[in-house]
Structure formats: C-alpha cells, structure tokens
Design a protein around this motif. Structure first.
Motif, PDB file in Angstrom:
ATOM      1  N   MET A 182      27.720  32.421  41.122  1.00 56.17           N
ATOM      2  CA  MET A 182      26.384  32.229  40.019  1.00 56.17           C
ATOM      3  C   MET A 182      26.355  33.776  39.742  1.00 56.17           C
ATOM      4  N   GLU A 183      26.102  33.499  38.525  1.00 59.80           N
ATOM      5  CA  GLU A 183      26.588  35.255  38.262  1.00 59.80           C
ATOM      6  C   GLU A 183      24.881  35.716  37.976  1.00 59.80           C
ATOM      7  N   LEU A 184      24.076  36.884  37.829  1.00 57.30           N
ATOM      8  CA  LEU A 184      23.651  37.628  38.298  1.00 57.30           C
ATOM      9  C   LEU A 184      23.184  38.141  36.772  1.00 57.30           C
ATOM     10  N   GLY A 185      22.302  37.904  36.583  1.00 55.23           N
ATOM     11  CA  GLY A 185      22.395  38.442  35.140  1.00 55.23           C
ATOM     12  C   GLY A 185      23.267  37.886  33.611  1.00 55.23           C
ATOM     13  N   LYS A 186      23.341  36.284  34.161  1.00 55.17           N
ATOM     14  CA  LYS A 186      23.657  35.995  32.965  1.00 55.17           C
ATOM     15  C   LYS A 186      23.301  34.640  32.777  1.00 55.17           C
ATOM     16  N   ASP A 220      24.433  25.572  41.165  1.00 52.10           N
ATOM     17  CA  ASP A 220      25.713  25.812  40.576  1.00 52.10           C
ATOM     18  C   ASP A 220      27.117  25.080  40.842  1.00 52.10           C
ATOM     19  N   ASN A 221      28.065  25.102  40.124  1.00 49.90           N
ATOM     20  CA  ASN A 221      29.700  24.413  41.017  1.00 49.90           C
ATOM     21  C   ASN A 221      29.687  24.200  42.676  1.00 49.90           C
ATOM     22  N   GLU A 222      29.654  26.124  42.798  1.00 48.03           N
ATOM     23  CA  GLU A 222      29.800  25.912  44.064  1.00 48.03           C
ATOM     24  C   GLU A 222      28.839  25.661  45.146  1.00 48.03           C
ATOM     25  N   ASN A 223      27.679  25.490  44.743  1.00 48.16           N
ATOM     26  CA  ASN A 223      26.286  25.147  46.037  1.00 48.16           C
ATOM     27  C   ASN A 223      26.218  26.454  45.903  1.00 48.16           C
ATOM     28  N   ASN A 224      25.990  27.056  45.252  1.00 51.51           N
ATOM     29  CA  ASN A 224      25.564  28.392  45.646  1.00 51.51           C
ATOM     30  C   ASN A 224      23.356  27.176  45.176  1.00 51.51           C
ATOM     31  N   ARG A 225      22.199  28.016  45.786  1.00 50.86           N
ATOM     32  CA  ARG A 225      21.392  28.038  45.289  1.00 50.86           C
ATOM     33  C   ARG A 225      20.564  29.433  44.941  1.00 50.86           C
ATOM     34  N   VAL A 226      19.302  28.495  43.937  1.00 48.78           N
ATOM     35  CA  VAL A 226      18.346  29.959  43.562  1.00 48.78           C
ATOM     36  C   VAL A 226      17.052  29.052  43.422  1.00 48.78           C
ATOM     37  N   HIS A 264      12.512  40.853  44.175  1.00 53.73           N
ATOM     38  CA  HIS A 264      12.323  41.119  45.666  1.00 53.73           C
ATOM     39  C   HIS A 264      14.495  41.860  46.105  1.00 53.73           C
ATOM     40  N   ASP A 265      14.597  40.940  47.304  1.00 53.39           N
ATOM     41  CA  ASP A 265      15.757  40.694  47.413  1.00 53.39           C
ATOM     42  C   ASP A 265      16.602  39.454  47.669  1.00 53.39           C
ATOM     43  N   GLU A 266      15.481  38.366  46.960  1.00 51.24           N
ATOM     44  CA  GLU A 266      16.496  37.411  46.493  1.00 51.24           C
ATOM     45  C   GLU A 266      16.952  37.542  44.767  1.00 51.24           C
ATOM     46  N   PHE A 267      17.112  36.490  44.474  1.00 54.13           N
ATOM     47  CA  PHE A 267      18.124  35.553  43.100  1.00 54.13           C
ATOM     48  C   PHE A 267      16.450  35.027  42.652  1.00 54.13           C
ATOM     49  N   ASP A 275      23.959  47.639  39.272  1.00 45.68           N
ATOM     50  CA  ASP A 275      23.989  48.181  40.371  1.00 45.68           C
ATOM     51  C   ASP A 275      24.529  48.170  41.638  1.00 45.68           C
ATOM     52  N   LYS A 276      24.725  50.191  42.186  1.00 46.62           N
ATOM     53  CA  LYS A 276      25.067  49.734  43.508  1.00 46.62           C
ATOM     54  C   LYS A 276      24.708  48.797  44.799  1.00 46.62           C
ATOM     55  N   SER A 277      23.670  48.464  44.571  1.00 46.75           N
ATOM     56  CA  SER A 277      23.193  47.490  45.402  1.00 46.75           C
ATOM     57  C   SER A 277      22.704  46.210  45.337  1.00 46.75           C
ATOM     58  N   ASN A 278      23.770  45.782  43.873  1.00 47.76           N
ATOM     59  CA  ASN A 278      23.607  44.480  42.934  1.00 47.76           C
ATOM     60  C   ASN A 278      22.461  44.278  42.355  1.00 47.76           C
ATOM     61  N   ARG A 279      21.532  44.850  41.681  1.00 51.32           N
ATOM     62  CA  ARG A 279      20.610  44.163  41.394  1.00 51.32           C
ATOM     63  C   ARG A 279      20.595  45.205  40.354  1.00 51.32           C
ATOM     64  N   LEU A 280      20.270  44.285  38.919  1.00 44.38           N
ATOM     65  CA  LEU A 280      20.212  44.842  37.550  1.00 44.38           C
ATOM     66  C   LEU A 280      19.217  45.901  37.529  1.00 44.38           C
ATOM     67  N   ALA A 281      19.996  46.589  36.555  1.00 49.04           N
ATOM     68  CA  ALA A 281      19.373  47.495  36.019  1.00 49.04           C
ATOM     69  C   ALA A 281      19.466  48.241  34.707  1.00 49.04           C
ATOM     70  N   LEU A 282      19.126  49.211  33.703  1.00 53.31           N
ATOM     71  CA  LEU A 282      19.422  48.988  32.534  1.00 53.31           C
ATOM     72  C   LEU A 282      19.812  50.828  31.999  1.00 53.31           C
ATOM     73  N   THR A 283      20.656  51.039  31.498  1.00 56.96           N
ATOM     74  CA  THR A 283      21.167  52.932  31.309  1.00 56.96           C
ATOM     75  C   THR A 283      20.912  53.227  29.968  1.00 56.96           C
TER      76      THR A 283
END
Length: 275
Positions: free
Chosen positions: A1-5, A23-29, A53-56, A117-125
């Motif tokens: 599952m792709e974060l930010g896509k 998704d096809n790999e059984n990741n859930r959200v 928060h800390d979840e998708f 970002d380094k914490s696998n969160r969406l961020a802007l620059t």
C-alpha cells in the motif's frame, strides 16, 4: 500500500459505518468515516492513502498533490513549528518551518513538493530546486510563465511552468516580488548547464517606450528636473530610476529625439510646457 498515492483498492468488509479496504498484498486500511456509503463488499475503488495520527487512512476524495508532485497549494493555518496546507482531502498536510522559505501568509499559495519524511509521514517542502529540470524546451527570447519559489542575493528563483529552473537577477525584482508570486518573463540567456536566466524586460526596441514613459513620470514628479547626467554613477541611476545606465541613456536619447527634454552635463529637464 503506497502512502500518499491514489491506488486501486477493494472493499474487504463493511459494517455499520466502518469500511475496510485492502490491496493485492492484503494490506488493510480504513476508509474515512462517512465515505463510500453506497459501496459493496468486493467493489474496487480508487483511493488516496494518507496518515491519520500513527495509522494510515484512505479517502475517495481526489488530492491536489500526490507524493512526488510539485504543486501550488494553499496555506490554511499556522502552528508553533510549521504550517498546515490544504491538499483537497479534508486532512491538511504539514509544512515544517525548516522546510519553508521566508514568512508565509495564511491564505497564500506556494509551490510545494509532497514527500515522505523520516517518520514515514506525509510532509511538504519548499526546497524544490533539485526537483526542477534544466532547460530542454526553451530558446532565448521565449516568453515564459513561472512561480517564484525562493529569493536570495543573486535574485528570484523561478520554477518555469513549475517544471524548469530559472532566475531573475536581483537588480530587476526591486523588492516588489515575493515567494509564491507568478511572473511572466523573457528567456535572456541559457547557460551551458541548461540553467535559464530570465528578464522582466522586453527586448530593447520594445522596452524603450516604457522606459521613456518612466523617465517622464519621474521628471513630472520632480518639478521637471532629474539630477542625472551622462557621467552619473550607474548605481545612482539604478537607485533613482530602476534602470541600468545603458537603458537610461537609451530612454533619454529617445525623449531628446522627440523634443520632450533638454539634456545638460549633470541633469535632464522637461521642455517648457511639459512641467
């Protein structure tokens, strides 16, 4: 599952107001509460995955930007350590102060890059220079549009069509432009590296009338006299008129040829009847 896509996901389960996508790999959200009320188990949807928060979490709303996109987005709030930016999904994205340039205005729109970002969160620059291409599309004297993404000692750096890197020299921007402003400019030079130097000025034969009108306005504001002569320091001419000495002399010559001014060693003067 792709974060930010935006990606294709299937409805795995639906109970009360809670919908789980996979998704096809059984990741859930979880799908955002209140969305997808008409969906059925097994339906395929296109959803954008983001952090909550800390979840998708996923949404069926279309984002303005996905990870890897460079887009002009609106700042909607300011916090102690950064800004919040609208990405069109009802959940704002964070822009840290350390990733921003200058003082941004709530309600203003700026060219931003979405990333993890380094914490696998969406961020802007706003640090987008290495995201821009060098020239492969323009030639000298082309008229282009772009967004100012940074201002420094050399000048205003411009993302041309939000894709290519360029710069307007400092002496042309005169302190009237800010980061986020859109500009229209002419390609003045293309360096061997492909970097583009821009100018806000037209080619000389087109610019001369505008420069001459500027000199006339300055004369009228100063009782018909400007204490600038042929041997005046170029920096003084620049400070008083905003023109290079070459452009100033060209405009003065144009006015003199049209019998609008008199020229002296240390000044120029409107002819009688023009004051």
């Amino acid at each position: 599952m792709e974060l930010g896509k935006v990606q294709k996901l299937k409805v795995e389960s639906k109970k009360d107001r809670k919908i789980i996508l996979t998704d096809n790999e059984n990741n859930r959200v979880n799908l955002a509460i209140g969305e997808g009320e008409n969906l059925k188990v097994g339906d395929e949807v296109e959803a954008f995955v983001y952090n909550i928060h800390d979840e998708f979490e996923a949404t069926l709303k279309k984002p303005f930007a996905q990870v890897g996109d460079l887009k002009k987005l609106k700042v909607v709030d300011k916090a102690k350590i950064g800004y919040f930016v609208d990405n069109g999904i009802g959940k704002d994205i964070f822009l840290p102060f350390k990733e921003s340039y200058g003082r941004l205005t709530v309600g203003g729109e700026y060219l931003l890059y979405l990333y993890h970002d380094k914490s696998n969160r969406l961020a802007l620059t706003m640090n987008i220079k290495d995201k821009l291409k060098v020239n492969e599309n323009y030639k000298v004297n082309d008229i282009v549009k772009g967004t100012i993404y940074s201002i420094g000692r050399p000048g205003a750096f411009v993302a041309i069509e939000n894709k290519y890197d360029g710069m307007i020299p400092a002496e042309e921007i005169k302190g009237i432009y800010r980061i986020g402003d859109e500009v229209e400019a002419r390609v003045q030079r293309i360096l061997q590296s492909g970097f583009i130097t821009l100018t806000l000025r037209e080619k000389a034969y087109k610019q001369i009338d505008a420069d001459a009108d500027l000199i006339l306005e300055l004369l009228e504001e100063n009782d018909g006299v400007l204490e600038l002569g042929d041997k005046s320091n170029p920096e003084i001419i620049k400070d008083l008129t905003g023109l290079s000495k070459k452009a100033y002399k060209r405009a003065v010559g144009h006015l003199y040829k049209n019998r609008l001014i008199n020229i002296y060693d240390t000044k120029i003067e409107l002819k009688h009847g023009r004051k």
